[in-house]
Write an enzyme that holds these catalytic residues in place. Structure first.
Site, PDB file in Angstrom:
ATOM      1  N   GLU A  15       0.840  -1.197   0.000  1.00 36.53           N
ATOM      2  CA  GLU A  15       0.000   0.000   0.000  1.00 36.53           C
ATOM      3  C   GLU A  15       0.878   1.251   0.000  1.00 36.53           C
ATOM      4  OE1 GLU A  15      -3.119  -0.386  -0.446  1.00 36.53           O
ATOM      5  OE2 GLU A  15      -3.530  -2.412   0.254  1.00 36.53           O
ATOM      6  N   HIS A  23      -0.671  -5.718   2.877  1.00 36.35           N
ATOM      7  CA  HIS A  23      -1.804  -6.634   3.030  1.00 36.35           C
ATOM      8  C   HIS A  23      -1.329  -8.036   2.635  1.00 36.35           C
ATOM      9  CE1 HIS A  23      -5.144  -3.539   3.182  1.00 36.35           C
ATOM     10  NE2 HIS A  23      -5.474  -4.441   4.085  1.00 36.35           N
ATOM     11  N   CYS A  78      -7.483  -1.167   8.635  1.00 36.23           N
ATOM     12  CA  CYS A  78      -6.165  -1.188   7.985  1.00 36.23           C
ATOM     13  C   CYS A  78      -5.777   0.199   7.489  1.00 36.23           C
ATOM     14  CB  CYS A  78      -6.152  -2.183   6.827  1.00 36.23           C
ATOM     15  SG  CYS A  78      -6.208  -3.912   7.341  1.00 36.23           S
TER      16      CYS A  78
END
Length: 156
Positions: free
Chosen positions: A42, A123, A104
């Site tokens: 991410e 993730h 998250c």
């Protein structure tokens, strides 16, 4: 450290990590239950859009992480460079600019905010016959070492 699936408690713990430990980099790992054999790097955290209720039935005030915070915060880790230069045999790695609007992404944004961008979020898929704890641990070690190399280059 395992963070609870509760917005306020996760925020408190992330703040505590940054104020007490003062790390060079904080790497968060979250479960992407829909991914079967995929690691997702991410790039940024988003401040707004947290409508979904947490494990205690709450969502953040104003549906955002930081009422005075910027819309998004980019990690100082260049995930695109990392993604291009790293490979782990047996699992695909992809790049993402949207960690979702739940704990998250909330945790990631909060960590980026308190750490001035010195945070990362990965993730991972659920454990399975193909993705064992040992395999996932080695994959994460490879990725995190590459992140730390980037941190070292940034400090020079």
């Amino acid at each position: 450290m395992q963070l609870p699936v509760v917005y306020q408690k996760a925020k408190e713990q992330v703040c505590k990590i940054w104020t007490t430990l003062q790390p060079l980099l904080t790497v968060h790992v979250g479960l992407a239950s829909s991914a079967t054999a995929l690691i997702i790097l991410e790039q940024c955290g988003k401040n707004k859009g947290y409508q979904e209720r947490d494990a205690c039935g709450f969502h953040p005030e104003g549906a955002c992480c930081m009422l005075d915070g910027p819309e998004k915060i980019e990690s100082t880790i260049n995930m695109k460079t990392l993604w291009k230069n790293i490979s782990v045999q047996g699992i695909d790695i992809i790049l993402s600019r949207d960690a979702g609007r739940y704990i998250c992404d909330y945790t990631y944004y909060t960590s980026l905010y308190y750490g001035n961008g010195r945070a990362a979020f990965i993730h991972v898929p659920p454990l399975s016959e193909l993705v064992t704890a040992e395999f996932l641990g080695k994959a994460l070690q490879t990725i995190i070492l590459a992140m730390l190399e980037q941190c070292g280059e940034q400090r020079e």
